[in-house]
Design a protein around this motif. Structure first.
Motif, PDB file in Angstrom:
ATOM      1  N   TYR A 605       8.118  53.629  20.431  1.00 41.89           N
ATOM      2  CA  TYR A 605       8.944  54.215  21.489  1.00 41.89           C
ATOM      3  C   TYR A 605      10.415  54.071  21.104  1.00 41.89           C
ATOM      4  O   TYR A 605      10.830  53.020  20.581  1.00 41.89           O
ATOM      5  N   VAL A 626       8.180  59.292  21.683  1.00 40.70           N
ATOM      6  CA  VAL A 626       7.004  58.538  21.265  1.00 40.70           C
ATOM      7  C   VAL A 626       6.543  59.090  19.928  1.00 40.70           C
ATOM      8  O   VAL A 626       6.380  60.303  19.780  1.00 40.70           O
ATOM      9  N   VAL A 638       1.601  57.586  28.107  1.00 41.32           N
ATOM     10  CA  VAL A 638       2.951  57.089  28.359  1.00 41.32           C
ATOM     11  C   VAL A 638       3.104  56.857  29.862  1.00 41.32           C
ATOM     12  O   VAL A 638       2.844  57.760  30.663  1.00 41.32           O
ATOM     13  N   GLY A 702       6.444  52.514  28.911  1.00 42.79           N
ATOM     14  CA  GLY A 702       5.665  51.908  27.853  1.00 42.79           C
ATOM     15  C   GLY A 702       4.193  52.176  27.946  1.00 42.79           C
ATOM     16  O   GLY A 702       3.760  53.200  28.484  1.00 42.79           O
ATOM     17  N   ARG A 703       3.412  51.222  27.427  1.00 36.14           N
ATOM     18  CA  ARG A 703       1.981  51.406  27.189  1.00 36.14           C
ATOM     19  C   ARG A 703       1.121  50.919  28.348  1.00 36.14           C
ATOM     20  O   ARG A 703      -0.048  51.275  28.439  1.00 36.14           O
ATOM     21  N   ASP A 707       3.258  45.985  29.212  1.00 37.13           N
ATOM     22  CA  ASP A 707       3.792  46.243  27.871  1.00 37.13           C
ATOM     23  C   ASP A 707       4.776  47.393  27.985  1.00 37.13           C
ATOM     24  O   ASP A 707       4.436  48.556  27.786  1.00 37.13           O
ATOM     25  N   LEU A 708       6.011  47.044  28.320  1.00 36.98           N
ATOM     26  CA  LEU A 708       7.042  48.041  28.619  1.00 36.98           C
ATOM     27  C   LEU A 708       8.259  47.767  27.740  1.00 36.98           C
ATOM     28  O   LEU A 708       9.181  47.038  28.137  1.00 36.98           O
ATOM     29  N   PRO A 709       8.293  48.340  26.548  1.00 33.88           N
ATOM     30  CA  PRO A 709       9.346  48.002  25.589  1.00 33.88           C
ATOM     31  C   PRO A 709      10.726  48.548  25.932  1.00 33.88           C
ATOM     32  O   PRO A 709      11.725  48.051  25.402  1.00 33.88           O
ATOM     33  N   HIS A 710      10.788  49.558  26.789  1.00 30.91           N
ATOM     34  CA  HIS A 710      12.096  50.164  27.062  1.00 30.91           C
ATOM     35  C   HIS A 710      12.431  50.057  28.538  1.00 30.91           C
ATOM     36  O   HIS A 710      11.624  50.418  29.405  1.00 30.91           O
TER      37      HIS A 710
END
Length: 739
Positions: A605, A626, A638, A702-703, A707-710
């Motif tokens: 991402y 993505v 997403v 995120g996923r 799990d939220l990288p942004h």
């Protein structure tokens, strides 16, 4: 000259007004009741039965002289072929039309939660699998196929979808639900409604409302929730399915909410459903829920009084058969204790729906019986596709996908085709032994067909199949009336799994269930863990294709999967103090969070962009790129989550605001853009009015919910706004390939 009510060129309202003016009280009341032609030996119970008198139930001939509203489950009560069912339905309809003064046929309804619930019809994956797919378009196609089969054999109404939001995984009917998030439930449920209604079959939303929040996760137990949880979580999917799906029928909940049975709650069934939400269709009673007002809830002293309560509240049709809305109710109306206008109101709604369905048209005839294939190849293909897209790969140390080798397929459900089916599939609902009526390959059979050597001798890999066997009222470990005391795997399955894992042979755990179970250390010890939620008749084939790599596991968890039984019940949709804190020794953090699911590949991402400011009636754009950074093609789901760090009432830590499935080849990328209206931040305030507040709103993409990288944020500016009934309910997503 044709009577106006028979003229299809006139508006339906004019036709119905003319018809009502010609009908007696008893004839109007006849349109408000169903008839269930139960077999002489009904076998195991298929509904919470009601027989408080011991007297024989009235036969069809006893009631049809005054007309009849509905015929209950002609196809779905006992094993019967499609052609024989058509013959039976045609005979019943001829009885009804020939006996009544106006010759009005009955509306025929059936269950359709995992497909048309009759012998020989396709058994599709259950609703939790719909949610796990995160694929409204595919669910709509499945519903259209189900509706097409029903319509071909003369069925007018389907009792689905279930829009109850999961609140306690111990509840046996968790398997009938779509998930634990109201946005996901609303999106998938609305798609199902559009598919069924598009096929010409009336969709019935159930169970309105609050059913899934019963105390202790016990079926039909009381519900005690606050007004904000009720409005913002439990009712929200119904709002969307009515507005965006166009459902024409609603079924009430069995439960009482804060001491008031829903079947007698005018505030809910009329004030909220009709006056606030604008619903104009029919409200049908869950089976026997009208007479339960007397026998189970104790809020009325007679059948007639129970009927009066339900009719006043807003229930138009008593199902499954006439008990309270017939003579007991009309006697109270004749005595002046109940206004006849209430019967007129309900009869008008019923007859308007019959007019829409063509049942008031001159020359109407029941369908002629003919051979009908209710499990055609195209249905099986849809069932397989949904089973594949809803299978969730929870964990994988790299063993999957598995190349053909020697595998031992074991476990309590390794050789039981019924284990792939939910409690509202015909074989499990009717407790049909032996032949389920459709072909259902077991996982062992499907793996053998895929080139694996299935053997118990010196296997290279163990495939251990665990989970549930769905049934009704204690005949299973999942299903209506099959509630769980804990979230341990049923019986001694955990002990079995531990022994297999101790063997030293790499083990793939395959969980086929109707609820999430606390796997604890079993998941950590397994080489891979695969979760399928009652994947239907093609479940074995779909799982074999995923294990072998012929298909990818693109499902995502529609419910969190708990780590330990003591940390639950609970869902991801909780406030800060509802999660792990330093002020409690209990940690409810799930083993796998809502939205989790692995793929054969990995995704990166980047480039999150969020409009910084919008008015409290405006729209914000949230975009992210993505990219498939792995070596094989794959599908990413997403997920967009919002949060409200400062609000006038306690808000969830985060909530799902939108999602989109994107398929990418290795190295390919796409720009995912969500259009978030300020209404998606609205909630029920302290004054119990829905509101949009100015201030900062957090954004995470995120996923999964864990799990939220942004992360980012935007600010809403302007006055507090109270959205109207036409508020924005969904978040459109645009997917554009990029280099």
């Amino acid at each position: 000259m044709t009577e106006p009510w028979r003229d299809p060129l006139l508006p339906a309202s004019a036709r119905v007004a003319d018809l009502l003016s010609r009908m007696t009280l008893e004839e109007k009341a006849g349109q408000l009741a169903g008839f269930w032609a139960l077999p002489s030996d009904p076998g195991a119970p298929v509904a919470p039965m009601e027989d408080d008198s011991g007297e024989p139930a009235p036969g069809l001939d006893d009631i049809i002289g005054l007309g009849l509203g509905q015929l209950t489950r002609v196809y779905g009560t006992a094993p019967i072929t499609a052609e024989a069912g058509m013959e039976r339905l045609a005979a019943l309809q001829r009885q009804v039309t020939e006996a009544g003064r106006f010759g009005i046929p009955a509306l025929a309804h059936e269950e359709c939660l995992t497909g048309f619930m009759t012998l020989g019809a396709t058994v599709f994956p259950g609703p939790l699998a719909w949610g796990a797919s995160f694929d409204p378009g595919l669910v709509r196609r499945v519903a259209a196929a189900i509706g097409e089969g029903m319509r071909r054999v003369g069925v007018h109404q389907g009792l689905a979808p279930v829009l109850d939001v999961v609140r306690d995984y111990r509840w046996g009917r968790t398997e009938e639900c779509i998930g634990e998030d109201p946005y996901l439930v609303g999106a998938i449920g609305s798609a199902y409604v559009r598919g069924l209604e598009g096929a010409g079959v009336v969709a019935t939303l159930k169970h309105f409302a609050g059913y899934s929040a019963s105390r202790g996760g016990r079926n039909m137990a009381p519900v005690a929730v606050g007004p904000r949880e009720f409005a913002d979580v439990l009712v929200e999917p119904f709002v969307r399915a009515l507005r965006e799906g166009g459902a024409r029928s609603v079924m009430n909940s069995y439960t009482d909410v804060d001491g008031v049975p829903v079947a007698a709650d005018e505030r809910l069934l009329t004030g909220l459903l009709r006056d606030e939400l604008g619903f104009g269709g029919t409200v049908v009673a869950d089976y026997y829920s009208v007479s339960f007002l007397e026998s189970r809830h104790g809020v009325s002293g007679s059948r007639g009084a129970a009927g009066a309560l339900a009719l006043t509240a807003g229930i138009d049709v008593e199902l499954p058969t006439a008990r309270c809305y017939g003579e007991p109710l009309t006697a109270l109306i004749r005595s002046g204790d109940v206004p006849e206008e209430l019967v007129d109101r309900a009869a008008e709604r019923v007859l308007l729906q019959k007019a829409e369905l063509g049942l008031l048209d001159p020359g109407w005839e029941p369908l002629k019986p003919e051979p009908v294939d209710l499990d055609p190849p195209e249905n099986r293909e849809l069932a397989r596709l949904l089973a594949e897209r809803s299978t969730v790969l929870l964990a994988n140390d790299g063993i999957l996908p598995l190349r053909p080798c020697r595998v031992a397929v074991s476990g309590p459900y390794a050789d039981d085709p019924h284990s792939f089916l939910g409690c509202y599939s015909f074989p499990n609902h009717i407790a049909l032994p032996g032949d389920p009526g459709v072909e259902i390959p077991t996982l062992g059979e499907a793996l053998a067909a895929a080139g694996f050597t299935v053997t118990a001798d010196d296997p290279e890999v163990n495939v251990l199949v665990l989970g549930d066997r769905a049934g009704m009222f204690g005949r299973g470990t999942s299903g209506e009336g099959c509630d769980a005391e804990t979230l341990d795997l049923p019986g001694d399955q955990a002990t079995l799994a531990s022994a297999v894992l101790d063997s030293g042979v790499p083990t793939v755990l395959v969980i086929v269930s109707g609820r999430p179970y606390a796997l604890g250390s079993l998941a950590e010890r397994a080489a891979a863990v695969v979760q399928a939620f009652f994947p239907g008749e093609e479940g074995g084939t779909a799982l074999a294709r995923i294990i072998s790599g012929a298909a990818e596991p693109s499902g995502r968890l529609p419910v969190s999967l708990p780590r330990q039984v003591g940390g639950q019940p609970g869902t991801y949709l909780h406030s800060t103090l509802g999660g792990r804190t330093d002020w409690s020794s209990v940690d409810p953090t799930p083993l796998f969070p809502f939205g989790h699911g692995l793929s054969w590949t990995t995704f990166g991402y980047s480039d999150l962009a969020v409009d910084p400011v919008a008015p409290t009636d405006g729209t914000v754009s949230v975009g992210v790129t993505v990219r498939n950074v792995g070596e094989v093609a794959g599908t990413e789901v997403v997920q967009l989550y919002l949060s409200d760090p400062e609000a006038s009432v306690v808000r969830p830590r985060r909530w799902l605001a939108g999602f989109g499935r994107v398929e990418l080849a290795p190295g390919e990328a796409a720009r995912i853009t969500f259009s978030v209206h300020a209404d998606r931040t609205s909630f029920t305030g302290a004054d119990l009015r829905r509101r949009v507040e100015p201030g900062e709103i957090g954004v995470a993409v995120g996923r999964s919910s864990g799990d939220l990288p942004h992360h980012g944020s935007f600010t809403l500016r302007g006055p507090v706004r109270h959205p109207a009934a036409d508020r924005v309910l969904s978040v459109p997503v645009e997917i554009v390939p990029v280099s």
